[in-house]
Design a protein around this motif. Structure first.
Motif, PDB file in Angstrom:
ATOM      1  N   TYR A 180      38.888  55.689  39.142  1.00  0.00           N
ATOM      2  CA  TYR A 180      38.436  55.332  40.485  1.00  0.00           C
ATOM      3  C   TYR A 180      37.446  54.165  40.374  1.00  0.00           C
ATOM      4  O   TYR A 180      37.150  53.676  39.291  1.00  0.00           O
ATOM      5  CB  TYR A 180      37.841  56.551  41.172  1.00  0.00           C
ATOM      6  N   ALA A 181      36.947  53.711  41.530  1.00  0.00           N
ATOM      7  CA  ALA A 181      36.230  52.434  41.582  1.00  0.00           C
ATOM      8  C   ALA A 181      35.061  52.350  40.603  1.00  0.00           C
ATOM      9  O   ALA A 181      34.831  51.308  39.992  1.00  0.00           O
ATOM     10  CB  ALA A 181      35.738  52.187  43.008  1.00  0.00           C
ATOM     11  N   TYR A 182      34.330  53.443  40.433  1.00  0.00           N
ATOM     12  CA  TYR A 182      33.123  53.412  39.593  1.00  0.00           C
ATOM     13  C   TYR A 182      33.442  53.695  38.129  1.00  0.00           C
ATOM     14  O   TYR A 182      32.552  53.668  37.281  1.00  0.00           O
ATOM     15  CB  TYR A 182      32.138  54.462  40.109  1.00  0.00           C
ATOM     16  N   GLU A 183      34.719  53.961  37.812  1.00  0.00           N
ATOM     17  CA  GLU A 183      35.076  54.477  36.495  1.00  0.00           C
ATOM     18  C   GLU A 183      35.862  53.507  35.627  1.00  0.00           C
ATOM     19  O   GLU A 183      36.188  53.828  34.484  1.00  0.00           O
ATOM     20  CB  GLU A 183      35.898  55.765  36.661  1.00  0.00           C
ATOM     21  N   HIS A 184      36.183  52.336  36.138  1.00  0.00           N
ATOM     22  CA  HIS A 184      37.016  51.423  35.355  1.00  0.00           C
ATOM     23  C   HIS A 184      36.306  50.985  34.083  1.00  0.00           C
ATOM     24  O   HIS A 184      35.108  50.657  34.096  1.00  0.00           O
ATOM     25  CB  HIS A 184      37.385  50.189  36.184  1.00  0.00           C
ATOM     26  N   ALA A 185      37.041  50.970  32.999  1.00  0.00           N
ATOM     27  CA  ALA A 185      36.517  50.457  31.736  1.00  0.00           C
ATOM     28  C   ALA A 185      36.779  48.957  31.702  1.00  0.00           C
ATOM     29  O   ALA A 185      37.915  48.516  31.520  1.00  0.00           O
ATOM     30  CB  ALA A 185      37.199  51.147  30.563  1.00  0.00           C
ATOM     31  N   VAL A 186      35.735  48.177  31.922  1.00  0.00           N
ATOM     32  CA  VAL A 186      35.868  46.722  31.963  1.00  0.00           C
ATOM     33  C   VAL A 186      35.736  46.208  30.535  1.00  0.00           C
ATOM     34  O   VAL A 186      34.641  46.104  29.987  1.00  0.00           O
ATOM     35  CB  VAL A 186      34.801  46.100  32.886  1.00  0.00           C
TER      36      VAL A 186
ATOM     37  N   GLN B  96      35.187  32.494  38.231  1.00  0.00           N
ATOM     38  CA  GLN B  96      36.195  33.466  38.645  1.00  0.00           C
ATOM     39  C   GLN B  96      35.550  34.851  38.765  1.00  0.00           C
ATOM     40  O   GLN B  96      34.862  35.307  37.845  1.00  0.00           O
ATOM     41  CB  GLN B  96      37.344  33.513  37.634  1.00  0.00           C
ATOM     42  N   LEU B  97      35.793  35.499  39.889  1.00  0.00           N
ATOM     43  CA  LEU B  97      35.206  36.810  40.152  1.00  0.00           C
ATOM     44  C   LEU B  97      36.296  37.874  40.210  1.00  0.00           C
ATOM     45  O   LEU B  97      37.294  37.705  40.913  1.00  0.00           O
ATOM     46  CB  LEU B  97      34.443  36.784  41.487  1.00  0.00           C
ATOM     47  N   THR B  98      36.094  38.967  39.487  1.00  0.00           N
ATOM     48  CA  THR B  98      36.969  40.134  39.581  1.00  0.00           C
ATOM     49  C   THR B  98      36.151  41.310  40.090  1.00  0.00           C
ATOM     50  O   THR B  98      35.049  41.566  39.589  1.00  0.00           O
ATOM     51  CB  THR B  98      37.589  40.490  38.219  1.00  0.00           C
ATOM     52  N   VAL B  99      36.691  42.008  41.074  1.00  0.00           N
ATOM     53  CA  VAL B  99      36.004  43.174  41.640  1.00  0.00           C
ATOM     54  C   VAL B  99      36.954  44.364  41.614  1.00  0.00           C
ATOM     55  O   VAL B  99      38.056  44.301  42.165  1.00  0.00           O
ATOM     56  CB  VAL B  99      35.531  42.916  43.090  1.00  0.00           C
ATOM     57  N   TRP B 100      36.523  45.423  40.931  1.00  0.00           N
ATOM     58  CA  TRP B 100      37.217  46.702  40.972  1.00  0.00           C
ATOM     59  C   TRP B 100      36.515  47.528  42.054  1.00  0.00           C
ATOM     60  O   TRP B 100      35.306  47.764  41.978  1.00  0.00           O
ATOM     61  CB  TRP B 100      37.123  47.419  39.635  1.00  0.00           C
ATOM     62  N   THR B 101      37.250  47.960  43.051  1.00  0.00           N
ATOM     63  CA  THR B 101      36.594  48.568  44.198  1.00  0.00           C
ATOM     64  C   THR B 101      37.460  49.670  44.791  1.00  0.00           C
ATOM     65  O   THR B 101      38.482  50.072  44.211  1.00  0.00           O
ATOM     66  CB  THR B 101      36.261  47.483  45.247  1.00  0.00           C
ATOM     67  N   SER B 102      37.051  50.174  45.941  1.00  0.00           N
ATOM     68  CA  SER B 102      37.787  51.229  46.641  1.00  0.00           C
ATOM     69  C   SER B 102      38.090  50.729  48.044  1.00  0.00           C
ATOM     70  O   SER B 102      37.272  50.820  48.946  1.00  0.00           O
ATOM     71  CB  SER B 102      36.954  52.515  46.692  1.00  0.00           C
ATOM     72  N   SER B 103      39.285  50.165  48.206  1.00  0.00           N
ATOM     73  CA  SER B 103      39.650  49.473  49.434  1.00  0.00           C
ATOM     74  C   SER B 103      41.001  49.947  49.939  1.00  0.00           C
ATOM     75  O   SER B 103      41.962  50.033  49.174  1.00  0.00           O
ATOM     76  CB  SER B 103      39.706  47.957  49.190  1.00  0.00           C
ATOM     77  N   GLN B 104      41.075  50.214  51.227  1.00  0.00           N
ATOM     78  CA  GLN B 104      42.351  50.559  51.849  1.00  0.00           C
ATOM     79  C   GLN B 104      43.200  49.330  52.132  1.00  0.00           C
ATOM     80  O   GLN B 104      44.421  49.427  52.205  1.00  0.00           O
ATOM     81  CB  GLN B 104      42.103  51.309  53.164  1.00  0.00           C
ATOM     82  N   MET B 105      42.536  48.190  52.342  1.00  0.00           N
ATOM     83  CA  MET B 105      43.230  46.974  52.784  1.00  0.00           C
ATOM     84  C   MET B 105      42.827  45.812  51.872  1.00  0.00           C
ATOM     85  O   MET B 105      41.827  45.124  52.111  1.00  0.00           O
ATOM     86  CB  MET B 105      42.872  46.652  54.231  1.00  0.00           C
ATOM     87  N   ILE B 106      43.587  45.597  50.821  1.00  0.00           N
ATOM     88  CA  ILE B 106      43.214  44.618  49.804  1.00  0.00           C
ATOM     89  C   ILE B 106      43.059  43.217  50.386  1.00  0.00           C
ATOM     90  O   ILE B 106      42.065  42.522  50.139  1.00  0.00           O
ATOM     91  CB  ILE B 106      44.247  44.616  48.667  1.00  0.00           C
ATOM     92  N   ASP B 107      44.019  42.759  51.168  1.00  0.00           N
ATOM     93  CA  ASP B 107      43.961  41.380  51.653  1.00  0.00           C
ATOM     94  C   ASP B 107      42.815  41.179  52.636  1.00  0.00           C
ATOM     95  O   ASP B 107      42.185  40.116  52.639  1.00  0.00           O
ATOM     96  CB  ASP B 107      45.285  40.973  52.286  1.00  0.00           C
TER      97      ASP B 107
ATOM     98  N   SER C 222      42.201  47.749  43.215  1.00  0.00           N
ATOM     99  CA  SER C 222      41.888  49.071  43.765  1.00  0.00           C
ATOM    100  C   SER C 222      43.102  49.981  43.600  1.00  0.00           C
ATOM    101  O   SER C 222      43.772  50.328  44.563  1.00  0.00           O
ATOM    102  CB  SER C 222      41.495  48.950  45.245  1.00  0.00           C
ATOM    103  N   PRO C 223      43.389  50.392  42.369  1.00  0.00           N
ATOM    104  CA  PRO C 223      44.606  51.169  42.119  1.00  0.00           C
ATOM    105  C   PRO C 223      44.533  52.611  42.603  1.00  0.00           C
ATOM    106  O   PRO C 223      45.556  53.198  42.943  1.00  0.00           O
ATOM    107  CB  PRO C 223      44.759  51.103  40.601  1.00  0.00           C
TER     108      PRO C 223
ATOM    109  N   ASP D  85      58.545  51.990  37.972  1.00  0.00           N
ATOM    110  CA  ASP D  85      57.110  51.802  37.740  1.00  0.00           C
ATOM    111  C   ASP D  85      56.520  51.129  38.978  1.00  0.00           C
ATOM    112  O   ASP D  85      56.972  50.044  39.373  1.00  0.00           O
ATOM    113  CB  ASP D  85      56.852  50.919  36.512  1.00  0.00           C
ATOM    114  N   VAL D  86      55.527  51.745  39.567  1.00  0.00           N
ATOM    115  CA  VAL D  86      54.901  51.210  40.773  1.00  0.00           C
ATOM    116  C   VAL D  86      53.496  50.738  40.438  1.00  0.00           C
ATOM    117  O   VAL D  86      52.694  51.487  39.852  1.00  0.00           O
ATOM    118  CB  VAL D  86      54.848  52.271  41.894  1.00  0.00           C
ATOM    119  N   ARG D  87      53.202  49.504  40.799  1.00  0.00           N
ATOM    120  CA  ARG D  87      51.882  48.916  40.563  1.00  0.00           C
ATOM    121  C   ARG D  87      51.287  48.515  41.905  1.00  0.00           C
ATOM    122  O   ARG D  87      51.887  47.739  42.651  1.00  0.00           O
ATOM    123  CB  ARG D  87      51.996  47.702  39.641  1.00  0.00           C
ATOM    124  N   LEU D  88      50.113  49.038  42.201  1.00  0.00           N
ATOM    125  CA  LEU D  88      49.502  48.857  43.520  1.00  0.00           C
ATOM    126  C   LEU D  88      48.083  48.311  43.416  1.00  0.00           C
ATOM    127  O   LEU D  88      47.479  48.269  42.347  1.00  0.00           O
ATOM    128  CB  LEU D  88      49.446  50.202  44.265  1.00  0.00           C
ATOM    129  N   GLY D  89      47.552  47.925  44.583  1.00  0.00           N
ATOM    130  CA  GLY D  89      46.133  47.662  44.729  1.00  0.00           C
ATOM    131  C   GLY D  89      45.596  46.483  43.948  1.00  0.00           C
ATOM    132  O   GLY D  89      44.485  46.544  43.417  1.00  0.00           O
TER     133      GLY D  89
END
Length: 734
Positions: free
Chosen positions: A37-43, A205-216, A237-238, A494-498
């Motif tokens: 989840y958003a706070y748990e990604h291993a960057v 370049q900025l990367t943000v791992w977050t919790s979003s219903q609407m990515i765009d 936001s997978p 295989d489904v890739r989302l978010g």
């Protein structure tokens, strides 16, 4: 792909995978703790630092000064960025309140600084050292007090007042009338996963791992708020631990994580504390509603009016609580109106079934009250006033409407005939037993959605779209769609989302996610099927995909071989024509509830619940049922416990945590049954489906309120129905 005429037969109609009760393919990852989840990604390759927000201690005014000297000198602190230092506040396209920047305070707990440190504890401790001097202004925090100054919406907007026939004349001359006021409180999404983000800069370049219903939406608005090129930002936001609309719009956790990471030169993870979630992010606004109904003695409605008042920040939207009344019941003379008062509370915005959820909390009590006045059974009264056309525009029929079927099937299954028409007659010891019913209604919204589908040389199919899964089963139904289109088992997909680098989808919201996102994947699959046919020299109209093979006539080629050594991809999206304009597209249902009320304490318990839904093709009965029972559970909270209590002097929500804001727990939830009517809607999409996740909430709270009345004879018109509102009327039946 343009969808502009009713769907005929297509590959989805084979229903070998779609429509079947498949378990969620993301389930094992989640129950084993492997889904990040958003706070748990291993960057990878990052030395993570921790951010902590500093929030405004006033509800309205300006900041004279911020002194962060002590915070910057605290142990472990890497950076402090204040709203003053950040500069001008910029609102995104989808945001009502500004998130960060400038000296103006619009609401309590607005973010005014972020502290970044080596540890979470160090960041939190240092945040308490930031000193702020305010110039406080008087605010408006009481909807009832502000009701008189509420203003109408733009007369050219879809929220403008409506009038058909002559309501006043018809109401005043009606044989039986009702005129009542109803109130719904401010409510919180109270999702399990807090708003959280991790941000990392790689150069510009900025990367943000977050919790979003609407990515765009988030992608666009984050670029605006940070004054950046959108192409230099990537959002991921997978997996999302609940949203209910609270994560539709960019929130300040993503902004603060990005700002803090840039200042500290480190990747930063940041989560909003629960009190800040309640007071800083969005919530469902309170409403005051007036409903008037006039009818003939036969039960036919001749006049119906619904007015609603809600509050919000300047430039905010109103709660559209009258929308379902424009469409749900017949009646030749009609009027609806909404008014918006300015309140200086946190932003009011979409929460599961915005508009219909609070609107039906009132309308469906009014329908029961009117049925009693007429001496009619509540189910019968609703059936009498069914309509197959838009009541405000009779030339416009519904694409599919089976409210009567929902009511009749539900009444039979629930044992409605055993209900006592007179309240307070059924008793089990000290418990008073009551039955309640309410209609369910939610519009079917259509949003463009795109996807990319790739066939690999090994025969596997990869689906990529920025669609999100907020616990609703998006991974599974998208895999089912692709599996059906290519004639393979679901485990070959295989489904890739978010991910913002994927094609833009409908996103998760408004009950449109399932129908629209699967339609987008369907369109991409059609494009890929055509590419495969072209590569093989087949006629697209003659090919079939079955058992891992592509067949045309007497030729049969393995799917992987058709991909070629480098694979083959198709990308497309669904675009909607005018079918939703020529035909009203909505979903319908009926909720039946049994409650037990303690005759001496007024404590109410829900004992059993039934939902019957007519919502087009059900893509996966397991995930659809999970959505409906979750919504029914939310309806219990809306009826009996959920309320953000407003401090009308200081302007904040007092019960701003999960201890004080009471949502239903396991002990509150009874036996729940869900029935889906066998239905397809050829005008809704190539999938012939509609949404169902919000329909399961609409009407539930009113059904509970009606059941409590049936048990006790006590009519409560302001939610939540706490025991103090019931107990005063109990001596008569106790």
């Amino acid at each position: 792909m343009k969808f502009d005429k009713p769907e005929t037969t297509n590959p989805i109609d084979s229903l070998k995978v779609v429509g079947k009760p498949h378990l969620r393919i993301d389930g094992p990852l989640k129950v084993s703790g492997q889904a990040p989840y958003a706070y748990e990604h291993a960057v990878i390759g990052s030395d993570i630092a921790y951010g902590y927000p500093v929030c405004a201690a006033i509800a309205k005014g300006r900041i004279r000064s911020i002194d962060a000297t002590a915070a910057r000198a605290a142990p472990g602190v890497l950076a402090v960025v204040t709203t003053i230092e950040f500069g001008e506040a910029r609102k995104g396209e989808n945001n009502t309140a500004h998130l960060f920047g400038g000296d103006r305070i619009e609401h309590y707990h607005q973010a005014i600084a972020v502290v970044v440190a080596e540890s979470f504890e160090q960041a939190r401790s240092a945040a308490a050292l930031v000193e702020v001097d305010y110039d406080e202004a008087e605010g408006s925090f009481d909807l009832d007090a502000a009701k008189g100054s509420a203003t109408p919406p733009d007369p050219e907007s879809e929220n403008a007042d409506t009038a058909v026939g002559n309501f006043d004349v018809a109401f005043n001359s009606a044989e039986v009338t009702l005129d009542a006021r109803y109130e719904t409180p401010d409510q919180s999404h109270a999702m399990m996963e807090p708003h959280a983000s991790i941000a990392r800069w790689d150069g510009d370049q900025l990367t943000v791992w977050t919790s979003s219903q609407m990515i765009d939406w988030w992608h666009t608005d984050l670029a605006i708020v940070l004054d950046m090129d959108k192409e230099k930002i990537r959002l991921k936001s997978p997996y999302i631990g609940g949203g209910f609309g609270g994560k539709l719009f960019l929130r300040v956790d993503a902004v603060l994580a990005a700002v803090g990471a840039k200042a500290a030169g480190r990747a930063v993870k940041l989560t909003l504390p629960r009190p800040m979630i309640m007071n800083n992010t969005t919530h469902r606004p309170a409403t005051i509603q007036r409903i008037r109904i006039g009818a003939e003695s036969t039960g036919k409605i001749t006049a119906i009016a619904h007015e609603s008042w809600s509050g919000n920040l300047p430039d905010g939207d109103l709660e559209t609580a009258v929308m379902q009344t424009r469409l749900l019941y017949a009646g030749q003379n009609r009027m609806t109106a909404m008014r918006l008062a300015q309140l200086d509370l946190a932003e009011g915005n979409a929460m599961r079934a915005p508009g219909e959820a609070p609107g039906l909390m009132a309308l469906e009590i009014a329908m029961d009250e009117m049925a009693e006045k007429l001496g009619l059974d509540p189910v019968e009264f609703r059936i009498i006033n069914d309509t197959q056309v838009d009541p405000e525009n009779p030339e416009r029929p519904f694409s599919k409407r089976d409210l009567i079927g929902c009511l009749q099937r539900g009444a039979e299954r629930f044992g409605w005939s055993a209900r006592s028409a007179k309240p307070g007659l059924r008793r089990e010891g000290r418990l008073l037993i009551g039955h309640g019913v309410a209609a369910a209604f939610r519009n079917n919204l259509l949003v463009p959605s795109a996807a990319r589908v790739r066939l690999e040389p090994n025969g596997r199919v990869i689906v990529e779209t920025d669609m999100t899964d907020i616990g609703t089963g998006s991974y599974t139904i998208l895999a089912q769609t692709a599996a059906e289109m290519f004639g393979v088992e679901i485990d070959a997909i295989d489904v890739r989302l978010g991910d913002s680098q994927f094609p833009i989808s409908a996103g998760s919201g408004g009950q449109f996610g399932a129908n629209c996102s699967t339609s987008g994947v369907y369109a991409a699959c059609v494009k890929l099927r055509d590419a495969i046919a072209q590569r093989l020299g087949f006629n697209s109209a003659d090919i079939t995909f079955e058992g891992g093979f592509v067949r045309s006539g007497d030729r049969s080629i393995p799917l992987g071989e058709a991909a070629g050594p480098e694979g083959l991809a198709g990308e497309d999206g669904i675009e909607w024509g005018d079918l939703a304009k020529t035909h009203q597209q909505s979903t319908f249902g009926a909720h039946f509830v049994e409650v037990a009320v303690d005759a001496f304490t007024g404590e109410s318990r829900v004992r059993r619940m039934l939902a019957v839904c007519a919502a087009g093709r059900i893509l996966n009965p397991i995930t659809a049922r999970s959505q409906v029972i979750g919504a029914m559970t939310m309806g219990i909270g809306g009826a009996l416990s959920e309320e953000l209590a407003v401090d009308t002097k200081r302007g904040f929500f007092v019960n701003h945590d999960l201890a004080g804001y009471e949502v239903p727990v396991h002990a509150d939830v009874p036996h729940q049954e869900v029935i889906f009517l066998d239905e397809t809607d050829a005008m809704s999409s190539p999938m012939k489906a509609k949404g169902v996740g919000e329909l399961g909430l609409c009407g539930v709270s009113a059904a509970i309120a009606n059941a409590i009345y049936n048990a006790t004879g006590v009519r409560v018109r302001d939610y939540p129905i706490t025991l103090d509102k019931v107990i005063g009327g109990l001596p008569k039946v106790a």
